[in-house]
Motif scaffolding. Sequence first.
Motif, PDB file in Angstrom:
ATOM      1  N   SER A   5      36.132  66.749  37.215  1.00 54.22           N
ATOM      2  CA  SER A   5      36.909  65.578  37.854  1.00 54.22           C
ATOM      3  C   SER A   5      38.010  66.042  38.559  1.00 54.22           C
ATOM      4  O   SER A   5      37.971  65.201  39.731  1.00 54.22           O
ATOM      5  CB  SER A   5      37.913  65.157  36.454  1.00 54.22           C
ATOM      6  OG  SER A   5      36.981  64.716  35.544  1.00 54.22           O
ATOM      7  N   ALA A   6      38.488  67.332  38.575  1.00 61.71           N
ATOM      8  CA  ALA A   6      39.496  67.398  39.520  1.00 61.71           C
ATOM      9  C   ALA A   6      38.955  67.955  40.925  1.00 61.71           C
ATOM     10  O   ALA A   6      39.523  67.499  41.816  1.00 61.71           O
ATOM     11  CB  ALA A   6      40.234  68.943  39.097  1.00 61.71           C
ATOM     12  N   ALA A  11      36.941  68.391  32.783  1.00 65.74           N
ATOM     13  CA  ALA A  11      38.149  68.325  33.597  1.00 65.74           C
ATOM     14  C   ALA A  11      38.086  68.998  34.906  1.00 65.74           C
ATOM     15  O   ALA A  11      38.589  68.281  35.888  1.00 65.74           O
ATOM     16  CB  ALA A  11      39.264  68.753  32.781  1.00 65.74           C
ATOM     17  N   ALA A  12      37.577  70.126  34.983  1.00 64.94           N
ATOM     18  CA  ALA A  12      37.037  70.863  36.228  1.00 64.94           C
ATOM     19  C   ALA A  12      36.210  69.992  37.148  1.00 64.94           C
ATOM     20  O   ALA A  12      36.746  69.921  38.614  1.00 64.94           O
ATOM     21  CB  ALA A  12      36.415  72.229  35.922  1.00 64.94           C
ATOM     22  N   ASP A  71      35.287  69.571  27.236  1.00 62.98           N
ATOM     23  CA  ASP A  71      36.539  68.652  27.964  1.00 62.98           C
ATOM     24  C   ASP A  71      36.942  69.431  29.154  1.00 62.98           C
ATOM     25  O   ASP A  71      37.175  69.028  30.034  1.00 62.98           O
ATOM     26  CB  ASP A  71      37.331  68.648  27.023  1.00 62.98           C
ATOM     27  CG  ASP A  71      37.212  67.630  25.605  1.00 62.98           C
ATOM     28  OD1 ASP A  71      36.218  66.914  26.015  1.00 62.98           O
ATOM     29  OD2 ASP A  71      37.936  67.542  24.764  1.00 62.98           O
ATOM     30  N   ALA A  72      36.900  70.966  28.886  1.00 66.06           N
ATOM     31  CA  ALA A  72      37.339  71.640  30.120  1.00 66.06           C
ATOM     32  C   ALA A  72      36.699  71.818  31.454  1.00 66.06           C
ATOM     33  O   ALA A  72      37.041  71.423  32.530  1.00 66.06           O
ATOM     34  CB  ALA A  72      37.618  73.178  29.366  1.00 66.06           C
ATOM     35  N   GLU A  73      35.272  71.611  30.946  1.00 65.85           N
ATOM     36  CA  GLU A  73      34.290  71.659  32.319  1.00 65.85           C
ATOM     37  C   GLU A  73      34.399  70.248  32.669  1.00 65.85           C
ATOM     38  O   GLU A  73      34.468  70.391  34.044  1.00 65.85           O
ATOM     39  CB  GLU A  73      32.808  71.760  31.489  1.00 65.85           C
ATOM     40  CG  GLU A  73      31.840  71.946  32.543  1.00 65.85           C
ATOM     41  CD  GLU A  73      31.777  73.019  33.245  1.00 65.85           C
ATOM     42  OE1 GLU A  73      30.797  73.185  34.461  1.00 65.85           O
ATOM     43  OE2 GLU A  73      32.424  74.159  33.080  1.00 65.85           O
ATOM     44  N   LYS A 105      32.191  61.484  32.917  1.00 62.00           N
ATOM     45  CA  LYS A 105      31.210  61.323  31.519  1.00 62.00           C
ATOM     46  C   LYS A 105      30.316  60.084  31.669  1.00 62.00           C
ATOM     47  O   LYS A 105      29.312  60.359  31.405  1.00 62.00           O
ATOM     48  CB  LYS A 105      32.367  60.821  30.291  1.00 62.00           C
ATOM     49  CG  LYS A 105      33.030  62.059  29.934  1.00 62.00           C
ATOM     50  CD  LYS A 105      33.940  61.695  28.817  1.00 62.00           C
ATOM     51  CE  LYS A 105      34.571  62.794  28.488  1.00 62.00           C
ATOM     52  NZ  LYS A 105      35.949  62.557  27.124  1.00 62.00           N
ATOM     53  N   SER A 155      38.009  60.478  37.568  1.00 69.08           N
ATOM     54  CA  SER A 155      38.599  60.514  35.962  1.00 69.08           C
ATOM     55  C   SER A 155      37.725  61.114  35.304  1.00 69.08           C
ATOM     56  O   SER A 155      36.398  60.962  35.317  1.00 69.08           O
ATOM     57  CB  SER A 155      39.139  59.058  35.364  1.00 69.08           C
ATOM     58  OG  SER A 155      37.979  58.512  35.564  1.00 69.08           O
ATOM     59  N   ALA A 156      38.197  61.785  34.082  1.00 64.62           N
ATOM     60  CA  ALA A 156      37.110  62.406  33.074  1.00 64.62           C
ATOM     61  C   ALA A 156      36.117  61.254  32.765  1.00 64.62           C
ATOM     62  O   ALA A 156      34.954  61.623  32.350  1.00 64.62           O
ATOM     63  CB  ALA A 156      38.076  62.876  31.972  1.00 64.62           C
TER      64      ALA A 156
END
Length: 427
Positions: A386-387, A383-384, A379-381, A397, A392-393
């Motif tokens: 995505s940013a 999110a990174a 999830d952290a990867e 995906k 969006s996440a």
Amino acid sequence: MNVSVERVGNEATVKITAPVEVVNQAFKDAVKKIANEANIPGFRKGKAPRNIIEMHYGKDSVKAEAFEIVANKVYGQALDQENLVPVDEPKVENSVFEEGKELELTVKVTLKPEPELGQYKELHVEKEAPVVTDEEVEAQVQEIRNRQAKMVIAPEGTVIEKGDFAIIDFAGTVDGEPFSGGEGKGYPLEVGSNSFIPGFEDQLVGLSKGDATDVDVTFPEDYFVKELAGKQAIFKVNVQDVKRKELPELTDEYVAANSDYKTVEEMRVDYKKRMQEAAEQDAQVKYERELIDTAVANAKFEVPEIMIEDRVNQMVEEMKMSLESRKMTMEMYMQYTGMDMEKIKANQRPAAEENVKTDIVLDAIAKAENIQLDMADVDAEIAAISAQHGASADEVKKIIKSNGTMGLLLANILRRKAAHVIIDTAK
């Protein structure tokens, strides 16, 4: 199913024996697959019996399809059973394959190296402690003046110095013959910019308006026009004029009007702070890179050529995408640089080899340290990513799923964790 593996370096010979039931089932699956794809008059798809299939397509076609089915199945099972990681397609060396008999299959395949790890914990490399000087800060501060500099005619008799603009007429020849692109009129050349052939601009220093000279230079061996590479050229040059930059005065009023700062001193303080932070970050990146390079150098293994070739091809594809994002094609790039695909790949090879070596060692460290992943890591990867791309996440995906790159994503997370084992334990 029986499996035996003979491994010499990164090359393995895998011998597989599969029971009769597996072979017979493969023939049934082959007939079913062909029937589902065939258009046979008088039969709906999937309904033609085996004798009709063999009459239309031949027994050899059914056998070939059955062999592909069973070979892929047992090969995949053998890899899982023996924990083998291939890096290229297997080559069938020998096979005994008949309906009603055991399958005997021998394949050769190149495997991912299993390195003998050397020391990777408590390593020591020197870490730079960068200090940004006032002179470096001042050079950056002065850039605000350069951005709004005006070009003015230099006083009569001005001698050209580096940083001046020489307005020149030039005509070049190679072996006494003019060449395409070798002539210009009223060209504004910034002396010291290194935008012309090496040595050209240096020979203009000391000239004045109205002067003429012969500039003697040699084209670089890697010059993008192959016909001129390494050739000596003579340029007849006339100086039409000399221009110099006229810089605005750096005052608090000027800074306030042309930046987010209120005073010159405020700008200098903030510039120094940000430059120091950037220098320290660069030093940290270099330090971590050297630690990882040391761990890689301490390991013993050989990299299969196919892995390097695959990484080179991957880098070339990434290069193509980068060019396309800038409205260029690989063909345009090759024409501009004078390189062909062979030269481009040769240039990429050293970095590709180092990248592959690093990945292999980090994968081995992750295995040795029994590093595990959990959903929080994934999830952290995501999110990174995505940013970074402003998505969006869920969008990220979907892209990962459609591209089939989840395995690569997980591998990168594991490698980063393995890298931290090296970095966090360093002296």
